[in-house]
Motif scaffolding. Structure first.
Motif, PDB file in Angstrom:
ATOM      1  N   PHE A 287       1.392  -1.477   7.619  1.00 36.64           N
ATOM      2  CA  PHE A 287       1.024  -0.338   8.450  1.00 36.64           C
ATOM      3  C   PHE A 287       2.307   0.270   9.009  1.00 36.64           C
ATOM      4  N   PRO A 288       2.278   1.548   9.398  1.00 38.72           N
ATOM      5  CA  PRO A 288       3.532   2.215   9.760  1.00 38.72           C
ATOM      6  C   PRO A 288       4.069   1.950  11.160  1.00 38.72           C
ATOM      7  N   GLU A 289       3.226   1.510  12.105  1.00 34.48           N
ATOM      8  CA  GLU A 289       3.700   1.389  13.482  1.00 34.48           C
ATOM      9  C   GLU A 289       3.741  -0.069  13.934  1.00 34.48           C
ATOM     10  N   LEU A 290       4.656  -0.344  14.849  1.00 32.10           N
ATOM     11  CA  LEU A 290       4.970  -1.708  15.258  1.00 32.10           C
ATOM     12  C   LEU A 290       3.782  -2.443  15.867  1.00 32.10           C
ATOM     13  N   GLN A 291       2.957  -1.751  16.653  1.00 28.28           N
ATOM     14  CA  GLN A 291       1.844  -2.414  17.338  1.00 28.28           C
ATOM     15  C   GLN A 291       0.669  -2.702  16.413  1.00 28.28           C
ATOM     16  N   MET A 292       0.722  -2.195  15.167  1.00 25.62           N
ATOM     17  CA  MET A 292      -0.416  -2.311  14.252  1.00 25.62           C
ATOM     18  C   MET A 292      -0.419  -3.641  13.516  1.00 25.62           C
ATOM     19  N   VAL A 293      -0.554  -4.707  14.294  1.00 28.54           N
ATOM     20  CA  VAL A 293      -0.605  -6.060  13.749  1.00 28.54           C
ATOM     21  C   VAL A 293      -1.753  -6.806  14.413  1.00 28.54           C
ATOM     22  N   LEU A 294      -2.274  -7.805  13.726  1.00 29.72           N
ATOM     23  CA  LEU A 294      -3.364  -8.600  14.288  1.00 29.72           C
ATOM     24  C   LEU A 294      -2.955  -9.341  15.555  1.00 29.72           C
ATOM     25  N   PRO A 295      -1.694  -9.785  15.704  1.00 27.41           N
ATOM     26  CA  PRO A 295      -1.310 -10.385  16.986  1.00 27.41           C
ATOM     27  C   PRO A 295      -1.579  -9.482  18.192  1.00 27.41           C
TER      28      PRO A 295
ATOM     29  N   SER B 104     -12.871  -4.256  13.290  1.00 22.14           N
ATOM     30  CA  SER B 104     -13.436  -4.318  14.637  1.00 22.14           C
ATOM     31  C   SER B 104     -13.188  -2.982  15.334  1.00 22.14           C
ATOM     32  N   ALA B 105     -13.961  -2.713  16.382  1.00 18.95           N
ATOM     33  CA  ALA B 105     -13.809  -1.443  17.104  1.00 18.95           C
ATOM     34  C   ALA B 105     -12.401  -1.303  17.671  1.00 18.95           C
ATOM     35  N   GLU B 106     -11.860  -2.378  18.240  1.00 16.89           N
ATOM     36  CA  GLU B 106     -10.523  -2.324  18.826  1.00 16.89           C
ATOM     37  C   GLU B 106      -9.472  -2.052  17.752  1.00 16.89           C
ATOM     38  N   ALA B 107      -9.638  -2.678  16.588  1.00 18.61           N
ATOM     39  CA  ALA B 107      -8.668  -2.484  15.512  1.00 18.61           C
ATOM     40  C   ALA B 107      -8.725  -1.066  14.961  1.00 18.61           C
ATOM     41  N   LEU B 108      -9.926  -0.527  14.779  1.00 20.96           N
ATOM     42  CA  LEU B 108     -10.061   0.824  14.229  1.00 20.96           C
ATOM     43  C   LEU B 108      -9.471   1.880  15.161  1.00 20.96           C
ATOM     44  N   ALA B 109      -9.512   1.609  16.464  1.00 19.74           N
ATOM     45  CA  ALA B 109      -8.889   2.531  17.406  1.00 19.74           C
ATOM     46  C   ALA B 109      -7.377   2.569  17.208  1.00 19.74           C
ATOM     47  N   MET B 110      -6.832   1.523  16.585  1.00 22.78           N
ATOM     48  CA  MET B 110      -5.388   1.395  16.390  1.00 22.78           C
ATOM     49  C   MET B 110      -4.953   1.779  14.984  1.00 22.78           C
ATOM     50  N   VAL B 111      -5.821   1.591  13.966  1.00 20.00           N
ATOM     51  CA  VAL B 111      -5.396   1.826  12.582  1.00 20.00           C
ATOM     52  C   VAL B 111      -6.415   2.604  11.755  1.00 20.00           C
ATOM     53  N   GLY B 112      -7.499   3.078  12.355  1.00 16.68           N
ATOM     54  CA  GLY B 112      -8.483   3.856  11.617  1.00 16.68           C
ATOM     55  C   GLY B 112      -7.991   5.271  11.346  1.00 16.68           C
ATOM     56  N   PRO B 113      -8.687   6.025  10.498  1.00 21.61           N
ATOM     57  CA  PRO B 113      -8.257   7.394  10.189  1.00 21.61           C
ATOM     58  C   PRO B 113      -8.081   8.271  11.418  1.00 21.61           C
ATOM     59  N   GLY B 114      -8.947   8.085  12.417  1.00 25.05           N
ATOM     60  CA  GLY B 114      -8.872   8.901  13.624  1.00 25.05           C
ATOM     61  C   GLY B 114      -7.548   8.777  14.339  1.00 25.05           C
ATOM     62  N   TYR B 115      -6.962   7.575  14.338  1.00 22.85           N
ATOM     63  CA  TYR B 115      -5.683   7.383  15.009  1.00 22.85           C
ATOM     64  C   TYR B 115      -4.595   8.252  14.382  1.00 22.85           C
ATOM     65  N   PHE B 116      -4.660   8.422  13.071  1.00 24.84           N
ATOM     66  CA  PHE B 116      -3.632   9.183  12.352  1.00 24.84           C
ATOM     67  C   PHE B 116      -3.948  10.679  12.278  1.00 24.84           C
ATOM     68  N   GLY B 117      -5.023  11.085  12.942  1.00 24.00           N
ATOM     69  CA  GLY B 117      -5.336  12.506  13.013  1.00 24.00           C
ATOM     70  C   GLY B 117      -6.275  13.017  11.940  1.00 24.00           C
ATOM     71  N   TYR B 118      -6.930  12.123  11.200  1.00 17.89           N
ATOM     72  CA  TYR B 118      -7.863  12.552  10.155  1.00 17.89           C
ATOM     73  C   TYR B 118      -9.284  12.552  10.708  1.00 17.89           C
TER      74      TYR B 118
ATOM     75  N   THR C 255       0.821  -1.215   0.000  1.00 22.00           N
ATOM     76  CA  THR C 255       0.000   0.000   0.000  1.00 22.00           C
ATOM     77  C   THR C 255       0.858   1.269   0.000  1.00 22.00           C
ATOM     78  N   GLY C 256       1.941   1.223  -0.752  1.00 19.04           N
ATOM     79  CA  GLY C 256       2.813   2.381  -0.876  1.00 19.04           C
ATOM     80  C   GLY C 256       3.987   2.386   0.074  1.00 19.04           C
ATOM     81  N   GLY C 257       3.923   1.613   1.151  1.00 19.16           N
ATOM     82  CA  GLY C 257       4.982   1.599   2.152  1.00 19.16           C
ATOM     83  C   GLY C 257       5.796   0.323   2.103  1.00 19.16           C
ATOM     84  N   GLY C 258       6.532   0.092   3.169  1.00 22.14           N
ATOM     85  CA  GLY C 258       7.302  -1.141   3.278  1.00 22.14           C
ATOM     86  C   GLY C 258       8.679  -1.081   2.657  1.00 22.14           C
ATOM     87  N   GLY C 259       9.048   0.039   2.054  1.00 21.67           N
ATOM     88  CA  GLY C 259      10.395   0.163   1.511  1.00 21.67           C
ATOM     89  C   GLY C 259      10.514  -0.245   0.062  1.00 21.67           C
TER      90      GLY C 259
END
Length: 363
Positions: free
Chosen positions: A133-141, A330-344, A22-26
């Motif tokens: 995803f850009p941050e370390l905690q943003m994984v399904l584990p 899921s609600a928990e996932a969106l709190a971690m990777v949804g637009p709101g988390y990134f300030g949008y 998705t554009g990232g990852g190097g």
């Protein structure tokens, strides 16, 4: 069923990983060089499915952490890639049995191949996101309660450390500071999992999908059919926009490549917002797609994926979107990777066009 990755498989796999990134990852070329070097020096890598993983396996993820733009100039060595695994194995006092991809995008699909080859370990046909995803905690584990720490990290100067934190958010915060101090890119290993945990937490068949995407693009070119349409069909996605890149604003800050890009079409403009990965696609101010679903930029005619650091004025591109793993909505996932988390200040848009209620309320 297990299969084997050879040096000849790497170009197609890297191309597919760059699409899912998705554009990232190097830069996929850099990751491909490293994986090819490791395979030629140490031999092919066996890839095993999650259903073949023993319950008592010891699985570690291997990845690059930092700004993809930096890795172009600060190339990692095989010693740098394997050092965190050695350090973490010693810390855990258990032999590591399998390597896994933390994310399926970009170099973080090929660096684990290099690690598996150099260490002589099998690689899982799975990853922690189904995208990048850009941050370390943003994984399904993380959603499955699996801790990132102890997390080992290393740099090109020979510095190696093991970090133990209270939760995955703190792992990201502390490791990111270390990453910036160590030159804005480091190699990391963590998320120790058993076979049982890996089957629950990871996205299956990720590397197989990378290979299939790469083959699909190559076959479409050979057969003189549209490779972008072929990728869209394979991913069950849709094309959002086509046009020319007319503006790119990009800066490397706090270990991330952040910015915006504008693409002009015949009578409209699409704006992409990214933090390593594309997060928002807006057509004349109206959101067409948002994180956590996938937003990808492909070269207009060849279907070649274009990373955020490779976006340039004048490129003719097509922007496509595809659904993410359903767990990301899921609600928990969106709190971690949804637009709101990134300030949008806009809700997460599902691929089907609906809006996630939790993000709508937050917006």
């Amino acid at each position: 069923m297990s299969w084997t990755i050879t040096a000849g498989d790497i170009p197609g796999l890297a191309r597919g990983a760059a699409v899912l990134g998705t554009g990232g990852g190097g830069d996929p070329y850099i990751g491909a060089l490293l994986a090819t070097q490791a395979l030629r020096a140490h031999g092919d890598v066996t890839v095993v499915g999650l259903d073949e993983l023993p319950d008592d396996a010891v699985v570690l993820t291997v990845a690059m952490m930092g700004a993809p733009t930096v890795m172009v100039e600060k190339l990692p060595s095989l010693d740098e890639v394997t050092a965190p695994v050695h350090a973490l194995g010693a810390y855990l006092r258990r032999p590591v049995t399998h390597i896994a991809c933390a994310e399926v995008g970009g170099v973080n699909s090929t660096i684990p191949i290099a690690a598996a080859a150099a260490l002589g370990l099998p690689l899982l046909d799975a990853d922690g996101m189904g995208r990048a995803f850009p941050e370390l905690q943003m994984v399904l584990p993380t959603l499955s309660g699996i801790t990132a720490s102890p997390l080992a990290f290393s740099d090109e100067k020979g510095n190696v450390g093991v970090l133990h934190t209270v939760d995955n958010g703190w792992t990201e915060r502390i490791a990111r500071v270390a990453c910036v101090e160590m030159g804005c890119s480091v190699m990391i290993s963590g998320f120790s999992m058993s076979g049982v945990q890996a089957r629950e937490a990871l996205v299956p068949d990720s590397l197989s999908l990378c290979v299939e995407i790469g083959r699909t693009i190559a076959s479409a070119r050979d057969e003189k059919v549209d490779p972008v349409d072929a990728v869209v069909a394979l991913l069950g996605g849709r094309e959002l926009f086509a046009g020319k890149v007319v503006d790119v604003q990009r800066a490397t800050t706090t270990g991330f490549a952040r910015g915006r890009a504008r693409i002009d079409g015949a009578d409209a403009s699409l704006e992409l917002s990214f933090q390593n990965e594309h997060l928002i696609a807006e057509l004349d101010g109206r959101a067409l797609a948002t994180t956590p679903d996938l937003i990808m930029v492909l070269e207009h005619d060849t279907g070649e994926p274009i990373t955020t650091e490779a976006l340039r004025y004048g490129q003719r591109v097509r922007v496509i979107s595809a659904p993410s793993d359903e767990r990301w909505h899921s609600a928990e996932a969106l709190a971690m990777v949804g637009p709101g988390y990134f300030g949008y200040e806009l809700p997460a848009h599902r691929f089907d066009g609906s809006v996630d209620a939790i993000e709508e309320a937050a917006a």
